[in-house]
Write a protein that holds these residues in place. Structure first.
Motif, PDB file in Angstrom:
ATOM      1  N   ARG A  37      39.642  36.880  36.565  1.00 44.37           N
ATOM      2  CA  ARG A  37      40.985  38.194  36.508  1.00 44.37           C
ATOM      3  C   ARG A  37      42.091  37.867  35.887  1.00 44.37           C
ATOM      4  O   ARG A  37      42.794  36.325  35.970  1.00 44.37           O
ATOM      5  N   VAL A  38      42.066  38.298  34.909  1.00 43.32           N
ATOM      6  CA  VAL A  38      43.986  37.931  34.054  1.00 43.32           C
ATOM      7  C   VAL A  38      44.682  39.096  34.394  1.00 43.32           C
ATOM      8  O   VAL A  38      45.615  38.841  33.859  1.00 43.32           O
ATOM      9  N   ALA A  39      44.145  39.695  34.835  1.00 41.27           N
ATOM     10  CA  ALA A  39      44.862  41.319  35.449  1.00 41.27           C
ATOM     11  C   ALA A  39      45.518  41.838  36.228  1.00 41.27           C
ATOM     12  O   ALA A  39      43.951  42.100  36.831  1.00 41.27           O
ATOM     13  N   PHE A  40      46.743  41.884  36.860  1.00 38.30           N
ATOM     14  CA  PHE A  40      47.294  41.954  38.297  1.00 38.30           C
ATOM     15  C   PHE A  40      47.683  43.244  38.023  1.00 38.30           C
ATOM     16  O   PHE A  40      48.097  42.927  39.870  1.00 38.30           O
ATOM     17  N   ALA A  41      47.944  43.974  37.857  1.00 39.43           N
ATOM     18  CA  ALA A  41      48.862  45.453  37.979  1.00 39.43           C
ATOM     19  C   ALA A  41      48.095  46.041  38.701  1.00 39.43           C
ATOM     20  O   ALA A  41      47.614  46.670  38.811  1.00 39.43           O
ATOM     21  N   PRO A  42      48.761  46.407  40.442  1.00 39.55           N
ATOM     22  CA  PRO A  42      48.691  47.660  41.398  1.00 39.55           C
ATOM     23  C   PRO A  42      48.764  48.727  40.621  1.00 39.55           C
ATOM     24  O   PRO A  42      47.103  49.347  41.024  1.00 39.55           O
ATOM     25  N   ASP A  43      49.102  49.289  39.407  1.00 45.21           N
ATOM     26  CA  ASP A  43      48.682  50.464  39.348  1.00 45.21           C
ATOM     27  C   ASP A  43      47.783  50.445  37.727  1.00 45.21           C
ATOM     28  O   ASP A  43      47.289  51.606  37.121  1.00 45.21           O
ATOM     29  N   ARG A  44      47.036  49.411  37.285  1.00 45.12           N
ATOM     30  CA  ARG A  44      46.209  49.954  36.574  1.00 45.12           C
ATOM     31  C   ARG A  44      44.698  48.803  36.970  1.00 45.12           C
ATOM     32  O   ARG A  44      45.145  48.232  38.403  1.00 45.12           O
ATOM     33  N   PRO A  45      43.816  49.197  36.490  1.00 44.21           N
ATOM     34  CA  PRO A  45      42.189  48.565  36.901  1.00 44.21           C
ATOM     35  C   PRO A  45      41.931  46.833  36.152  1.00 44.21           C
ATOM     36  O   PRO A  45      43.342  46.664  35.296  1.00 44.21           O
ATOM     37  N   ALA A  46      41.513  46.357  37.232  1.00 44.38           N
ATOM     38  CA  ALA A  46      41.363  45.027  37.181  1.00 44.38           C
ATOM     39  C   ALA A  46      41.175  44.565  35.772  1.00 44.38           C
ATOM     40  O   ALA A  46      40.258  45.338  35.393  1.00 44.38           O
ATOM     41  N   LYS A  47      41.572  43.626  35.273  1.00 44.02           N
ATOM     42  CA  LYS A  47      40.922  42.812  33.546  1.00 44.02           C
ATOM     43  C   LYS A  47      40.295  41.685  34.468  1.00 44.02           C
ATOM     44  O   LYS A  47      40.813  41.082  34.827  1.00 44.02           O
ATOM     45  N   TYR A  48      38.942  41.689  33.231  1.00 45.14           N
ATOM     46  CA  TYR A  48      38.561  39.817  33.668  1.00 45.14           C
ATOM     47  C   TYR A  48      38.357  39.756  32.039  1.00 45.14           C
ATOM     48  O   TYR A  48      37.526  40.305  31.182  1.00 45.14           O
ATOM     49  N   GLU A  49      38.208  37.882  32.087  1.00 51.22           N
ATOM     50  CA  GLU A  49      37.806  37.500  30.221  1.00 51.22           C
ATOM     51  C   GLU A  49      37.405  36.706  31.383  1.00 51.22           C
ATOM     52  O   GLU A  49      36.765  35.895  32.389  1.00 51.22           O
ATOM     53  N   ILE A  50      36.103  36.592  30.161  1.00 47.81           N
ATOM     54  CA  ILE A  50      35.199  35.366  30.374  1.00 47.81           C
ATOM     55  C   ILE A  50      36.084  33.765  29.240  1.00 47.81           C
ATOM     56  O   ILE A  50      36.753  34.348  28.379  1.00 47.81           O
ATOM     57  N   GLN A  51      35.789  32.852  30.061  1.00 48.97           N
ATOM     58  CA  GLN A  51      37.036  32.139  29.869  1.00 48.97           C
ATOM     59  C   GLN A  51      35.439  30.892  28.800  1.00 48.97           C
ATOM     60  O   GLN A  51      34.821  29.799  28.978  1.00 48.97           O
ATOM     61  N   ASP A  52      35.260  31.201  27.712  1.00 52.61           N
ATOM     62  CA  ASP A  52      34.233  30.281  26.872  1.00 52.61           C
ATOM     63  C   ASP A  52      34.955  29.928  25.286  1.00 52.61           C
ATOM     64  O   ASP A  52      34.276  29.519  24.818  1.00 52.61           O
ATOM     65  N   GLY A  53      36.327  29.701  25.138  1.00 54.86           N
ATOM     66  CA  GLY A  53      36.736  29.116  24.683  1.00 54.86           C
ATOM     67  C   GLY A  53      37.137  29.855  22.994  1.00 54.86           C
ATOM     68  O   GLY A  53      37.258  29.247  21.318  1.00 54.86           O
ATOM     69  N   LYS A  54      36.282  30.931  23.481  1.00 53.53           N
ATOM     70  CA  LYS A  54      36.668  31.418  21.873  1.00 53.53           C
ATOM     71  C   LYS A  54      37.797  32.836  21.517  1.00 53.53           C
ATOM     72  O   LYS A  54      38.605  33.053  22.665  1.00 53.53           O
ATOM     73  N   ASP A  55      38.241  33.205  20.696  1.00 53.70           N
ATOM     74  CA  ASP A  55      39.554  33.824  20.276  1.00 53.70           C
ATOM     75  C   ASP A  55      40.758  33.906  21.027  1.00 53.70           C
ATOM     76  O   ASP A  55      41.105  34.125  21.916  1.00 53.70           O
ATOM     77  N   GLY A  56      41.442  32.286  21.070  1.00 52.34           N
ATOM     78  CA  GLY A  56      42.201  31.802  21.867  1.00 52.34           C
ATOM     79  C   GLY A  56      42.420  31.569  23.590  1.00 52.34           C
ATOM     80  O   GLY A  56      43.236  31.074  24.191  1.00 52.34           O
ATOM     81  N   ARG A  57      41.130  32.029  23.869  1.00 54.33           N
ATOM     82  CA  ARG A  57      40.962  32.222  25.499  1.00 54.33           C
ATOM     83  C   ARG A  57      40.104  30.205  26.007  1.00 54.33           C
ATOM     84  O   ARG A  57      40.088  30.021  25.223  1.00 54.33           O
ATOM     85  N   LYS A  58      40.958  30.185  26.355  1.00 53.56           N
ATOM     86  CA  LYS A  58      40.151  28.080  27.072  1.00 53.56           C
ATOM     87  C   LYS A  58      38.721  28.190  27.302  1.00 53.56           C
ATOM     88  O   LYS A  58      38.522  29.141  27.828  1.00 53.56           O
ATOM     89  N   LEU A  59      38.446  27.434  27.459  1.00 52.56           N
ATOM     90  CA  LEU A  59      37.480  27.069  27.466  1.00 52.56           C
ATOM     91  C   LEU A  59      37.588  26.466  29.316  1.00 52.56           C
ATOM     92  O   LEU A  59      37.710  25.492  29.446  1.00 52.56           O
ATOM     93  N   GLU A  60      36.779  27.152  29.772  1.00 54.10           N
ATOM     94  CA  GLU A  60      36.594  26.600  31.258  1.00 54.10           C
ATOM     95  C   GLU A  60      35.064  27.216  32.300  1.00 54.10           C
ATOM     96  O   GLU A  60      35.141  27.779  31.854  1.00 54.10           O
TER      97      GLU A  60
END
Length: 195
Positions: free
Chosen positions: A163-186
């Motif tokens: 989960r990468v977005a924690f704003a209480p007034d918005r839906p949760a946002k998740y990202e796959i930590q796959d090392g692509k498009d600037g995301r880290k590989l985890e």
């Protein structure tokens, strides 16, 4: 036995510390119990630094082995595991294949996808297939200790979803930590084998 097809997975899992035998024996062909499978998941979460601390107790707490109580109570408190009716955990019962897959999908963070696709069991089986943990091959109702080790070891190389977005007034946002498009590989692999 070193020549068995599953030996390398069991050896790797044992070296990582999340799978252990009893009295020096692994008993690969025996089905794994609900309490032992909970212990595997808890050890993996602990190694990853995110083991739950909350506790939930079950009506049959006295039947849970001392070595597994901390894991079962913690996973119950985090609502990762549930009882089988009347708040009974049934620790000595064999875990069903779908129940174990649910634990692994949850461990990797893909439970939002699983819930979006129908929840337990269909949604979790869908998510497991999508991330490469399972395929369409036939499986038994219950899972053997060697199959549990194999699936746990496969889990180590799957990119985690966080989960990468924690704003209480918005839906949760998740990202796959796959090392692509600037995301880290985890992956769990990085935590288990980088030390």
């Amino acid at each position: 036995h070193d020549g068995d097809w599953f030996a390398s997975f069991v050896t790797a899992a044992a070296k990582s510390g999340y799978i252990k035998g009893a009295n020096g024996k692994f008993a690969p062909n025996e089905n794994i119990t609900r309490e032992d499978s909970s212990l595997i998941i808890y050890r993996m979460m602990e190694k990853n630094g995110n083991a739950p601390a909350a506790a939930k107790y079950f009506e049959d707490d006295a039947e849970i082995s001392d070595y597994a109580k901390k894991a079962v109570f913690a996973l119950g408190g985090a609502d990762i595991i549930k009882g089988r009716g009347n708040n009974m955990f049934e620790p000595d019962e064999n875990i069903k294949y779908e129940e174990y897959i649910k634990l692994l999908v949850y461990l990797l963070g893909y439970y939002p996808i699983a819930e979006e696709h129908g929840g337990y069991p269909e949604g979790y089986m869908f998510a497991a297939k999508q991330i490469g943990l399972t395929d369409d091959s036939e499986h038994s109702e219950f899972i053997s200790r060697k199959e549990a080790a194999l699936l746990a070891e496969k889990t180590l190389s799957v990119p985690m979803m966080k989960r990468v977005a924690f704003a209480p007034d918005r839906p949760a946002k998740y990202e796959i930590q796959d090392g692509k498009d600037g995301r880290k590989l985890e992956r769990f692999f990085d935590r288990f084998y980088s030390e």
